[in-house]
Design a protein around this motif. Sequence first.
Motif, PDB file in Angstrom:
ATOM      1  N   GLY A 118      -2.237  12.630  -0.751  1.00  0.00           N
ATOM      2  CA  GLY A 118      -2.459  11.824   0.434  1.00  0.00           C
ATOM      3  C   GLY A 118      -3.328  10.598   0.228  1.00  0.00           C
ATOM      4  N   ARG A 119      -3.751  10.343  -1.021  1.00  0.00           N
ATOM      5  CA  ARG A 119      -4.602   9.171  -1.262  1.00  0.00           C
ATOM      6  C   ARG A 119      -3.745   7.925  -1.478  1.00  0.00           C
ATOM      7  NH1 ARG A 119      -8.523  11.822  -5.597  1.00  0.00           N
ATOM      8  NH2 ARG A 119      -6.603  12.923  -6.050  1.00  0.00           N
ATOM      9  N   TYR A 120      -4.392   6.777  -1.332  1.00  0.00           N
ATOM     10  CA  TYR A 120      -3.680   5.502  -1.319  1.00  0.00           C
ATOM     11  C   TYR A 120      -3.767   4.772  -2.652  1.00  0.00           C
ATOM     12  CZ  TYR A 120      -3.421   6.246   3.656  1.00  0.00           C
ATOM     13  OH  TYR A 120      -3.164   6.790   4.892  1.00  0.00           O
ATOM     14  N   TRP A 121      -2.714   4.019  -2.907  1.00  0.00           N
ATOM     15  CA  TRP A 121      -2.601   3.156  -4.078  1.00  0.00           C
ATOM     16  C   TRP A 121      -2.208   1.759  -3.607  1.00  0.00           C
ATOM     17  CZ3 TRP A 121      -3.089   4.645  -9.256  1.00  0.00           C
ATOM     18  CH2 TRP A 121      -3.267   6.013  -9.470  1.00  0.00           C
ATOM     19  N   ALA A 122      -2.798   0.745  -4.225  1.00  0.00           N
ATOM     20  CA  ALA A 122      -2.367  -0.630  -4.000  1.00  0.00           C
ATOM     21  C   ALA A 122      -1.208  -0.913  -4.939  1.00  0.00           C
ATOM     22  CB  ALA A 122      -3.503  -1.598  -4.290  1.00  0.00           C
ATOM     23  N   GLU A 123      -0.260  -1.667  -4.462  1.00  0.00           N
ATOM     24  CA  GLU A 123       0.838  -2.149  -5.307  1.00  0.00           C
ATOM     25  C   GLU A 123       0.646  -3.651  -5.442  1.00  0.00           C
ATOM     26  OE1 GLU A 123       5.527  -1.372  -5.289  1.00  0.00           O
ATOM     27  OE2 GLU A 123       4.798  -2.486  -3.558  1.00  0.00           O
ATOM     28  N   ASP A 124       0.624  -4.123  -6.667  1.00  0.00           N
ATOM     29  CA  ASP A 124       0.349  -5.526  -6.956  1.00  0.00           C
ATOM     30  C   ASP A 124       1.311  -5.975  -8.045  1.00  0.00           C
ATOM     31  OD1 ASP A 124      -0.928  -8.025  -7.098  1.00  0.00           O
ATOM     32  OD2 ASP A 124      -2.929  -7.152  -7.192  1.00  0.00           O
TER      33      ASP A 124
ATOM     34  N   PRO B 104      -5.666   2.717  -7.657  1.00  0.00           N
ATOM     35  CA  PRO B 104      -6.144   3.499  -6.519  1.00  0.00           C
ATOM     36  C   PRO B 104      -7.057   2.702  -5.598  1.00  0.00           C
ATOM     37  CG  PRO B 104      -7.254   4.176  -8.523  1.00  0.00           C
ATOM     38  CD  PRO B 104      -6.219   3.180  -8.925  1.00  0.00           C
ATOM     39  N   VAL B 105      -6.944   2.980  -4.308  1.00  0.00           N
ATOM     40  CA  VAL B 105      -7.847   2.400  -3.320  1.00  0.00           C
ATOM     41  C   VAL B 105      -8.320   3.518  -2.394  1.00  0.00           C
ATOM     42  CG1 VAL B 105      -6.877   0.072  -3.382  1.00  0.00           C
ATOM     43  CG2 VAL B 105      -5.941   1.730  -1.790  1.00  0.00           C
ATOM     44  N   ASP B 106      -9.515   3.361  -1.905  1.00  0.00           N
ATOM     45  CA  ASP B 106     -10.073   4.298  -0.932  1.00  0.00           C
ATOM     46  C   ASP B 106     -10.157   3.586   0.403  1.00  0.00           C
ATOM     47  OD1 ASP B 106     -10.532   6.522  -2.680  1.00  0.00           O
ATOM     48  OD2 ASP B 106     -12.152   5.361  -3.576  1.00  0.00           O
ATOM     49  N   THR B 107      -9.391   4.066   1.361  1.00  0.00           N
ATOM     50  CA  THR B 107      -9.379   3.468   2.691  1.00  0.00           C
ATOM     51  C   THR B 107      -8.974   4.514   3.718  1.00  0.00           C
ATOM     52  OG1 THR B 107      -8.496   1.677   4.060  1.00  0.00           O
ATOM     53  CG2 THR B 107      -6.978   2.657   2.477  1.00  0.00           C
ATOM     54  N   ASP B 108      -9.468   4.337   4.927  1.00  0.00           N
ATOM     55  CA  ASP B 108      -9.047   5.163   6.050  1.00  0.00           C
ATOM     56  C   ASP B 108      -8.017   4.424   6.907  1.00  0.00           C
ATOM     57  OD1 ASP B 108     -10.751   7.290   5.394  1.00  0.00           O
ATOM     58  OD2 ASP B 108     -12.417   6.367   6.471  1.00  0.00           O
ATOM     59  N   ASP B 109      -7.827   3.132   6.604  1.00  0.00           N
ATOM     60  CA  ASP B 109      -6.910   2.302   7.383  1.00  0.00           C
ATOM     61  C   ASP B 109      -6.056   1.478   6.421  1.00  0.00           C
ATOM     62  OD1 ASP B 109      -5.588   0.540   9.058  1.00  0.00           O
ATOM     63  OD2 ASP B 109      -7.358   0.137  10.287  1.00  0.00           O
ATOM     64  N   PRO B 110      -4.941   2.023   5.963  1.00  0.00           N
ATOM     65  CA  PRO B 110      -4.130   1.316   4.975  1.00  0.00           C
ATOM     66  C   PRO B 110      -3.571  -0.015   5.474  1.00  0.00           C
ATOM     67  CG  PRO B 110      -2.974   3.250   5.792  1.00  0.00           C
ATOM     68  CD  PRO B 110      -4.359   3.313   6.332  1.00  0.00           C
TER      69      PRO B 110
ATOM     70  N   ILE C 163       0.876  -1.166   0.000  1.00  0.00           N
ATOM     71  CA  ILE C 163       0.000   0.000   0.000  1.00  0.00           C
ATOM     72  C   ILE C 163       0.917   1.221   0.000  1.00  0.00           C
ATOM     73  CG2 ILE C 163      -0.307   0.020   2.513  1.00  0.00           C
ATOM     74  CD1 ILE C 163      -3.282   0.784   0.442  1.00  0.00           C
ATOM     75  N   LEU C 164       0.653   2.123  -0.923  1.00  0.00           N
ATOM     76  CA  LEU C 164       1.459   3.319  -1.118  1.00  0.00           C
ATOM     77  C   LEU C 164       0.581   4.541  -0.902  1.00  0.00           C
ATOM     78  CD1 LEU C 164       3.141   2.214  -4.471  1.00  0.00           C
ATOM     79  CD2 LEU C 164       3.923   1.729  -2.166  1.00  0.00           C
TER      80      LEU C 164
ATOM     81  N   ALA D 284      -6.146  -7.570   1.708  1.00  0.00           N
ATOM     82  CA  ALA D 284      -5.990  -7.508   0.244  1.00  0.00           C
ATOM     83  C   ALA D 284      -5.610  -8.853  -0.353  1.00  0.00           C
ATOM     84  CB  ALA D 284      -4.936  -6.476  -0.112  1.00  0.00           C
ATOM     85  N   ARG D 285      -6.040  -9.040  -1.579  1.00  0.00           N
ATOM     86  CA  ARG D 285      -5.683 -10.211  -2.379  1.00  0.00           C
ATOM     87  C   ARG D 285      -5.255  -9.714  -3.758  1.00  0.00           C
ATOM     88  NH1 ARG D 285      -5.371 -11.795   1.822  1.00  0.00           N
ATOM     89  NH2 ARG D 285      -6.752 -13.104   2.999  1.00  0.00           N
ATOM     90  N   PRO D 286      -4.349 -10.428  -4.426  1.00  0.00           N
ATOM     91  CA  PRO D 286      -3.964 -10.017  -5.782  1.00  0.00           C
ATOM     92  C   PRO D 286      -5.189  -9.919  -6.694  1.00  0.00           C
ATOM     93  CG  PRO D 286      -2.505 -11.730  -4.976  1.00  0.00           C
ATOM     94  CD  PRO D 286      -3.629 -11.622  -3.978  1.00  0.00           C
ATOM     95  N   VAL D 287      -5.204  -8.908  -7.558  1.00  0.00           N
ATOM     96  CA  VAL D 287      -6.373  -8.730  -8.434  1.00  0.00           C
ATOM     97  C   VAL D 287      -6.233  -9.495  -9.748  1.00  0.00           C
ATOM     98  CG1 VAL D 287      -7.089  -6.524  -7.470  1.00  0.00           C
ATOM     99  CG2 VAL D 287      -5.528  -6.551  -9.420  1.00  0.00           C
ATOM    100  N   LEU D 288      -5.025  -9.837 -10.154  1.00  0.00           N
ATOM    101  CA  LEU D 288      -4.833 -10.588 -11.417  1.00  0.00           C
ATOM    102  C   LEU D 288      -4.185 -11.924 -11.156  1.00  0.00           C
ATOM    103  CD1 LEU D 288      -3.562  -7.754 -13.780  1.00  0.00           C
ATOM    104  CD2 LEU D 288      -5.857  -8.639 -13.559  1.00  0.00           C
TER     105      LEU D 288
END
Length: 91
Positions: free
Chosen positions: A54-60, A74-80, A47-48, A87-91
């Motif tokens: 200040g918004r979050y990105w998933a790294e996969d 991009p991900v929307d979360t208040d608790d990275p 998680i970046l 989280a689980r891999p998306v591909l």
Amino acid sequence: MDDCACGHDRHRAPRDKTEGLVLARHLRDVEHLLDVVERDDSRWLGILRCGSCGRYWAEDSMTSGHADLFFVYPVDTDDPHAWLAQARPVL
């Protein structure tokens, strides 16, 4: 929120490898904006956070058949930390 140079408002999680490749190229363009919050190397996920907005990105990652390619979306979360734990891999 205003659109940031990171492109958080213009992207989404990839649905297939073609979209994943687009996001791998996007990572190269914006990686200077992204700071690591946390990585789970056992699952090749992270998680970046954008240093500008200040918004979050998933790294996969995905395999191309020749190498593993990293991409972000991009991900929307208040608790990275909780997001990464679930989280689980998306591909």
